[in-house]
Write a protein that holds these residues in place. Structure first.
Motif: not given
Length: 303
Positions: A90, A102, A104, A146-149
């Motif tokens: 990352t 987001a 992770k 996961p990957d929600y901003k």
């Protein structure tokens, strides 16, 4: 000649006092030491730890912290232990804004087995920028995928495709980890806005009763003796003072506070650096398991 002998004796007493003054403020457990053998032992204890909870395959660890505190660098350091080499999974750095936008999830698959999952989040900042404290309850309870901003000015909506309406036991967070810059805490250089953000997070988390650990990063920047030799971490007065400040600021006992050094400029791994990180990871595993067991016991009593 007599004067010379008297002077030497005085010098020896001073030397003895100096030696006593560097007594560690934290002792290793029995059998603990700055050795490859102890590093291997810690790794084995983490890998062999049995969660013993139906429907839960991993201990889920949530990282929270101010921007530039070292959350992403810690994640990269864990990855380096897992892959046995310096790794970057990352983005990390000293940017003025959060580099993580987001949610992770990182699940080790190498030297560290698959019984932990670390969640990295957006850093919180002064003003309206950064992580929104209202999201933390949804994160802890497993509602956010996961990957929600993240959005600084608003929390996740239940209509979002990243909202999990019926999270399972294995989706929920078992241990919360606040990542803090030891320099900022040690110098008591925390702004009122950051104090307010921390209070908002504390208020949101007070209803969750999830165990909390504090990681104090950048101890090598805080203390020259630690920069020279990381094994001085437990004898450094500056590190001890930062731990004292963290105890007060985060309202957690000292045993929940772990000074660590992340890999940031190194091109090779180091046993002693990894011992500090593994000690923290092991406690996250233990606390997370204790939380699961307590929750299951409460549910059984309720039923």
């Amino acid at each position: 000649m007599l004067k010379f002998l008297k002077s030497t004796k005085k010098h020896n007493v001073t030397g003895k006092a100096r030696k006593e003054s560097i007594k560690p403020w934290r002792e290793f457990e029995p059998g603990g030491s700055w050795t490859e053998q102890y590093r291997t032992k810690l790794l084995e204890q983490i890998n062999l730890h049995n969660i013993e909870e139906e429907g839960v395959a991993t201990i889920r660890i949530l990282l929270l912290g101010q921007i530039k505190a070292g959350k992403s660098s810690f994640l990269n350091t864990v990855a380096a232990i897992d892959r046995k080499r310096i790794s970057q999974i990352t983005r990390a750095g000293g940017a003025d804004k959060s580099l993580t936008f987001a949610l992770k999830e990182y699940r080790p698959t190498g030297a560290l087995k698959k019984n932990i999952c670390i969640l990295d989040t957006m850093g919180y900042e002064e003003g309206k920028a950064g992580f929104n404290a209202k999201d933390v309850g949804y994160l802890v309870n497993g509602h956010i995928c996961p990957d929600y901003k993240f959005h600084p000015t608003s929390h996740i909506e239940k209509e979002s495709t990243f909202f999990r309406p019926n999270p399972q036991k294995g989706d929920k967070v078992n241990c919360i980890v606040f990542v803090a810059d030891a320099n900022i805490l040690g110098q008591d250089n925390i702004t009122m806005e950051i104090r307010q953000k921390q209070k908002e997070l504390h208020d949101e988390l007070s209803l969750q009763d999830v165990p909390t650990i504090v990681l104090l990063t950048k101890i090598d920047v805080l203390c020259e003796s630690v920069e020279t030799d990381v094994t001085n971490a437990y004898t450094s007065e500056k590190v001890k003072q930062a731990v004292d400040k963290a105890e007060e600021f985060y309202n957690v006992p000292k045993q929940n506070i772990f000074p660590v050094k992340n890999y940031e400029k190194e091109i090779g791994t180091d046993i002693n650096t990894e011992i500090l990180v593994l000690l923290a990871l092991r406690q996250m595993m233990y606390f997370g398991t204790d939380f699961l067991n307590a929750a299951s016991g409460s549910a059984a009593i309720t039923e």
